[in-house]
Design a protein around this motif. Structure first.
Motif, PDB file in Angstrom:
ATOM      1  N   ALA A 132       0.834  -1.204   0.000  1.00 45.72           N
ATOM      2  CA  ALA A 132       0.000   0.000   0.000  1.00 45.72           C
ATOM      3  C   ALA A 132       0.872   1.260   0.000  1.00 45.72           C
ATOM      4  O   ALA A 132       0.589   2.225  -0.736  1.00 45.72           O
ATOM      5  CB  ALA A 132      -0.925  -0.009   1.214  1.00 45.72           C
ATOM      6  N   PHE A 133       1.925   1.259   0.807  1.00 44.50           N
ATOM      7  CA  PHE A 133       2.865   2.388   0.783  1.00 44.50           C
ATOM      8  C   PHE A 133       3.478   2.543  -0.609  1.00 44.50           C
ATOM      9  O   PHE A 133       3.617   3.659  -1.124  1.00 44.50           O
ATOM     10  CB  PHE A 133       3.969   2.181   1.822  1.00 44.50           C
ATOM     11  N   PHE A 134       3.843   1.425  -1.215  1.00 43.23           N
ATOM     12  CA  PHE A 134       4.453   1.462  -2.547  1.00 43.23           C
ATOM     13  C   PHE A 134       3.467   2.022  -3.578  1.00 43.23           C
ATOM     14  O   PHE A 134       3.826   2.867  -4.411  1.00 43.23           O
ATOM     15  CB  PHE A 134       4.901   0.058  -2.935  1.00 43.23           C
ATOM     16  N   GLY A 135       2.220   1.574  -3.522  1.00 45.26           N
ATOM     17  CA  GLY A 135       1.210   2.075  -4.453  1.00 45.26           C
ATOM     18  C   GLY A 135       0.934   3.552  -4.288  1.00 45.26           C
ATOM     19  O   GLY A 135       0.615   4.254  -5.263  1.00 45.26           O
ATOM     20  N   LEU A 136       1.043   4.044  -3.060  1.00 48.28           N
ATOM     21  CA  LEU A 136       0.803   5.468  -2.818  1.00 48.28           C
ATOM     22  C   LEU A 136       1.829   6.360  -3.515  1.00 48.28           C
ATOM     23  O   LEU A 136       1.552   7.538  -3.768  1.00 48.28           O
ATOM     24  CB  LEU A 136       0.807   5.762  -1.311  1.00 48.28           C
ATOM     25  N   LEU A 137       3.009   5.825  -3.805  1.00 47.27           N
ATOM     26  CA  LEU A 137       4.004   6.626  -4.534  1.00 47.27           C
ATOM     27  C   LEU A 137       3.429   7.095  -5.865  1.00 47.27           C
ATOM     28  O   LEU A 137       3.685   8.222  -6.302  1.00 47.27           O
ATOM     29  CB  LEU A 137       5.272   5.800  -4.768  1.00 47.27           C
ATOM     30  N   CYS A 138       2.667   6.237  -6.520  1.00 48.95           N
ATOM     31  CA  CYS A 138       2.043   6.590  -7.792  1.00 48.95           C
ATOM     32  C   CYS A 138       0.997   7.685  -7.582  1.00 48.95           C
ATOM     33  O   CYS A 138       0.899   8.626  -8.379  1.00 48.95           O
ATOM     34  CB  CYS A 138       1.397   5.344  -8.403  1.00 48.95           C
ATOM     35  N   CYS A 139       0.227   7.568  -6.507  1.00 49.91           N
ATOM     36  CA  CYS A 139      -0.819   8.562  -6.220  1.00 49.91           C
ATOM     37  C   CYS A 139      -0.216   9.930  -5.922  1.00 49.91           C
ATOM     38  O   CYS A 139      -0.711  10.961  -6.409  1.00 49.91           O
ATOM     39  CB  CYS A 139      -1.676   8.092  -5.040  1.00 49.91           C
ATOM     40  N   TYR A 140       0.842   9.951  -5.137  1.00 50.42           N
ATOM     41  CA  TYR A 140       1.487  11.232  -4.815  1.00 50.42           C
ATOM     42  C   TYR A 140       2.208  11.805  -6.033  1.00 50.42           C
ATOM     43  O   TYR A 140       2.373  13.024  -6.147  1.00 50.42           O
ATOM     44  CB  TYR A 140       2.478  11.041  -3.663  1.00 50.42           C
ATOM     45  N   GLY A 141       2.634  10.924  -6.940  1.00 48.63           N
ATOM     46  CA  GLY A 141       3.351  11.413  -8.108  1.00 48.63           C
ATOM     47  C   GLY A 141       2.452  11.955  -9.205  1.00 48.63           C
ATOM     48  O   GLY A 141       2.919  12.703 -10.080  1.00 48.63           O
ATOM     49  N   LEU A 142       1.167  11.581  -9.201  1.00 48.08           N
ATOM     50  CA  LEU A 142       0.293  11.981 -10.304  1.00 48.08           C
ATOM     51  C   LEU A 142       0.166  13.493 -10.472  1.00 48.08           C
ATOM     52  O   LEU A 142       0.300  13.987 -11.605  1.00 48.08           O
ATOM     53  CB  LEU A 142      -1.090  11.336 -10.133  1.00 48.08           C
ATOM     54  N   PRO A 143      -0.105  14.284  -9.425  1.00 43.87           N
ATOM     55  CA  PRO A 143      -0.265  15.733  -9.659  1.00 43.87           C
ATOM     56  C   PRO A 143       0.954  16.405 -10.282  1.00 43.87           C
ATOM     57  O   PRO A 143       0.811  17.106 -11.291  1.00 43.87           O
ATOM     58  CB  PRO A 143      -0.592  16.273  -8.264  1.00 43.87           C
ATOM     59  N   PRO A 144       2.169  16.225  -9.751  1.00 42.78           N
ATOM     60  CA  PRO A 144       3.300  16.922 -10.385  1.00 42.78           C
ATOM     61  C   PRO A 144       3.615  16.413 -11.789  1.00 42.78           C
ATOM     62  O   PRO A 144       3.968  17.205 -12.671  1.00 42.78           O
ATOM     63  CB  PRO A 144       4.472  16.660  -9.426  1.00 42.78           C
ATOM     64  N   VAL A 145       3.486  15.106 -12.032  1.00 44.95           N
ATOM     65  CA  VAL A 145       3.753  14.577 -13.373  1.00 44.95           C
ATOM     66  C   VAL A 145       2.692  15.079 -14.350  1.00 44.95           C
ATOM     67  O   VAL A 145       2.999  15.445 -15.498  1.00 44.95           O
ATOM     68  CB  VAL A 145       3.815  13.038 -13.345  1.00 44.95           C
ATOM     69  N   HIS A 146       1.455  15.118 -13.916  1.00 45.05           N
ATOM     70  CA  HIS A 146       0.379  15.648 -14.763  1.00 45.05           C
ATOM     71  C   HIS A 146       0.625  17.115 -15.096  1.00 45.05           C
ATOM     72  O   HIS A 146       0.459  17.538 -16.251  1.00 45.05           O
ATOM     73  CB  HIS A 146      -0.967  15.475 -14.042  1.00 45.05           C
ATOM     74  N   ARG A 147       1.038  17.901 -14.108  1.00 51.02           N
ATOM     75  CA  ARG A 147       1.331  19.316 -14.370  1.00 51.02           C
ATOM     76  C   ARG A 147       2.479  19.462 -15.369  1.00 51.02           C
ATOM     77  O   ARG A 147       2.454  20.348 -16.237  1.00 51.02           O
ATOM     78  CB  ARG A 147       1.675  20.034 -13.063  1.00 51.02           C
ATOM     79  N   ALA A 148       3.468  18.590 -15.272  1.00 48.08           N
ATOM     80  CA  ALA A 148       4.604  18.662 -16.194  1.00 48.08           C
ATOM     81  C   ALA A 148       4.149  18.416 -17.632  1.00 48.08           C
ATOM     82  O   ALA A 148       4.562  19.132 -18.558  1.00 48.08           O
ATOM     83  CB  ALA A 148       5.670  17.646 -15.788  1.00 48.08           C
ATOM     84  N   PHE A 149       3.298  17.429 -17.838  1.00 49.87           N
ATOM     85  CA  PHE A 149       2.798  17.173 -19.190  1.00 49.87           C
ATOM     86  C   PHE A 149       1.850  18.278 -19.654  1.00 49.87           C
ATOM     87  O   PHE A 149       1.834  18.626 -20.848  1.00 49.87           O
ATOM     88  CB  PHE A 149       2.102  15.819 -19.253  1.00 49.87           C
ATOM     89  N   GLN A 150       1.085  18.843 -18.742  1.00 49.57           N
ATOM     90  CA  GLN A 150       0.152  19.913 -19.128  1.00 49.57           C
ATOM     91  C   GLN A 150       0.893  21.151 -19.622  1.00 49.57           C
ATOM     92  O   GLN A 150       0.343  21.930 -20.397  1.00 49.57           O
ATOM     93  CB  GLN A 150      -0.747  20.273 -17.943  1.00 49.57           C
ATOM     94  N   ARG A 151       2.119  21.328 -19.179  1.00 51.65           N
ATOM     95  CA  ARG A 151       2.885  22.486 -19.646  1.00 51.65           C
ATOM     96  C   ARG A 151       3.182  22.393 -21.145  1.00 51.65           C
ATOM     97  O   ARG A 151       3.473  23.412 -21.782  1.00 51.65           O
ATOM     98  CB  ARG A 151       4.189  22.608 -18.858  1.00 51.65           C
ATOM     99  N   LEU A 152       3.107  21.202 -21.720  1.00 53.08           N
ATOM    100  CA  LEU A 152       3.306  21.046 -23.161  1.00 53.08           C
ATOM    101  C   LEU A 152       2.092  21.536 -23.953  1.00 53.08           C
ATOM    102  O   LEU A 152       2.195  21.782 -25.154  1.00 53.08           O
ATOM    103  CB  LEU A 152       3.597  19.576 -23.496  1.00 53.08           C
ATOM    104  N   ARG A 153       0.924  21.597 -23.304  1.00 53.81           N
ATOM    105  CA  ARG A 153      -0.283  22.308 -23.765  1.00 53.81           C
ATOM    106  C   ARG A 153      -1.011  21.677 -24.950  1.00 53.81           C
ATOM    107  O   ARG A 153      -2.128  22.064 -25.226  1.00 53.81           O
ATOM    108  CB  ARG A 153       0.030  23.780 -24.103  1.00 53.81           C
ATOM    109  N   HIS A 154      -0.440  20.768 -25.672  1.00 52.39           N
ATOM    110  CA  HIS A 154      -1.103  20.240 -26.854  1.00 52.39           C
ATOM    111  C   HIS A 154      -1.020  18.713 -26.843  1.00 52.39           C
ATOM    112  O   HIS A 154       0.033  18.153 -26.524  1.00 52.39           O
ATOM    113  CB  HIS A 154      -0.434  20.782 -28.128  1.00 52.39           C
ATOM    114  N   PRO A 155      -2.123  18.023 -27.190  1.00 57.97           N
ATOM    115  CA  PRO A 155      -2.088  16.555 -27.154  1.00 57.97           C
ATOM    116  C   PRO A 155      -1.051  15.945 -28.088  1.00 57.97           C
ATOM    117  O   PRO A 155      -0.549  14.844 -27.821  1.00 57.97           O
ATOM    118  CB  PRO A 155      -3.507  16.156 -27.573  1.00 57.97           C
ATOM    119  N   MET A 156      -0.691  16.654 -29.178  1.00 62.77           N
ATOM    120  CA  MET A 156       0.324  16.128 -30.080  1.00 62.77           C
ATOM    121  C   MET A 156       1.735  16.317 -29.550  1.00 62.77           C
ATOM    122  O   MET A 156       2.708  15.886 -30.166  1.00 62.77           O
ATOM    123  CB  MET A 156       0.193  16.768 -31.463  1.00 62.77           C
TER     124      MET A 156
END
Length: 428
Positions: free
Chosen positions: A247-271
């Motif tokens: 469960a602790f190991f799986g939570l690493l993915c949950c805590y990582g989602l917001p910053p990783v998502h923000r990093a990809f959103q900075r690219l702004r375009h699906p392509m």
């Protein structure tokens, strides 16, 4: 003297059986149709996967799972899915990082792009499963067609029927659907009727979906693990420790989602977002090997058929790479679900624990690892228990898993989920 009332007497309420019986036929139709759509998408994606990963590289004289081909295929899959999200009407639905199982019905025009993006994701080797897009598509179609066929029926009925039918089809049994729907019904304290009255039609739909899948595709979650016949205190302790650590190991993915998502959103375009995500997934696949690609169910079977054949270092690498792949795939815009890759992560984590401590029974290690990772990544307690118990195929494991879920739940409850709200903030 009072005058007799001119108002008609109140209608006599229908008995529960008379109220439930008319729901049988719609539930059966939705169940069969949901399963057929799921099986169709699975068949198309598997055929396309064979072409991409076997036929095409064979014709070119390239190893199908070589480092070069893995990076090329995942990047190309990102480009293809990016084109669908960019150009196809409906843009394949909302941001996958902000969606879970179910949700409000989408417009019918969104469904073709959603299914196309999901099929490409499955065939291209991305670490996501079929559940989210298939459930969303079935819900959208059932809601749209159901409202046309029976305008007087509540729209929520079609949503519940389609969700239950698809979950039944996905797992080949109505039990998982009953657990998911009953968990959702606990959030409706003012709903009328007994729990079983409210579960009746969803169970019919789930049963029809599960039977259709079983008759046509013969799915199985049996991993042929050594049975646990006489669990002892050491098995209980091992199950609690492994599930909590997972469960602790799986939570690493949950805590990582917001910053990783923000990093990809900075690219702004699906392509940009999705092809870059595909490239990262290709690099991860090259690092982790072919077992860390795709949704993970067939790869789990290969892992469990070779217990003792992988070192602790190899298993740790596969668990970490698959966790990172799930995180990237969920964050960058690929369309798919998280349950099946999370199962692979849990199995790899459990086998890693068993490799470190060989005295742990393999069924205890694997089912407890799956339980902990699923609790962290889905927050679906009943489904986590169900999947973990089904993998073990041992009635003796059920009591151990029920107890092991308690400390693992204390770890995950109130923590960020592997899903974001519409503002990109983590759900709790």
């Amino acid at each position: 003297m009072d005058k007799p009332s001119s108002e008609p007497p109140p209608p006599v309420p229908k008995s529960p059986a008379r109220a439930l019986f008319p729901q049988v036929l719609p539930a059966l139709v939705v169940g069969v149709a949901a399963s057929l759509l799921f099986l169709g998408i699975e068949w198309v994606s598997e055929e396309f996967e064979h072409v991409l990963w076997h036929t095409l590289p064979g014709a070119l004289g390239i190893g199908g799972f070589s480092v070069f081909w893995t990076i090329v295929m995942l990047t190309a899959t990102g480009i293809a899915v990016g084109l669908v999200v960019w150009k196809v009407p409906g843009h394949a639905g909302p941001d996958p990082a902000e969606t879970g199982l179910g949700g409000a019905p989408l417009a019918p025009a969104v469904v073709p792009g959603l299914l196309l993006a999901g099929t490409l994701t499955l065939a291209g080797g991305v670490s996501l499963g079929p559940e989210n897009p298939i459930i969303a598509a079935n819900v959208a179609l059932a809601y749209w067609l159901g409202r046309k066929a029976a305008p007087a029926a509540p729209g929520a009925m079609w949503v519940v029927l389609a969700s239950a039918a698809t979950i039944g089809a996905l797992f080949g049994t109505p039990v998982a659907a009953a657990l998911v729907i009953s968990e959702a019904l606990t959030h409706q304290p003012n709903a009328k009727g007994s729990l079983w009255d409210r579960l009746f039609a969803p169970l019919v739909a789930a049963g029809a979906g599960a039977l259709t899948t079983s008759l046509l595709a013969h799915p199985t979650f049996d991993m042929s693990l050594p049975p646990l016949t006489d669990p002892g205190w050491s098995d209980l302790l091992a199950s609690m420790v492994v599930a909590t650590a997972a469960a602790f190991f799986g939570l690493l993915c949950c805590y990582g989602l917001p910053p990783v998502h923000r990093a990809f959103q900075r690219l702004r375009h699906p392509m940009l977002m999705i092809p870059v995500g595909g490239l990262v997934l290709g690099l991860l696949g090259a690092l982790g090997g072919s077992l860390t690609l795709f949704k993970g169910l067939e790869q789990v079977k290969e892992l469990t058929q070779n217990i003792g054949g992988y070192s602790s270092g190899e298993l740790a690498k596969m668990a970490v790479v698959k966790l990172a792949a799930l995180l990237v795939a969920a964050a960058c815009g690929f369309v798919g679900g998280r349950i099946f890759p999370a199962v692979f992560i849990g199995v790899a984590f459990g086998l890693f624990a068993q490799a470190l401590v060989p005295e742990i029974h393999p069924a205890v290690a694997i089912s407890s690892g799956v339980l902990g990772v699923l609790l962290a990544t889905t927050r679906q307690g009943w489904v986590s228990l169900f999947v973990a118990a089904v993998l073990a195929s041992s009635p003796a494991m059920l009591s151990l898993l029920c107890v092991a879920s308690l400390p693992a739940w204390l770890v995950v409850t109130g923590r960020p989920q592997l899903e974001l709200d519409t503002h990109g903030a983590p759900l709790h």
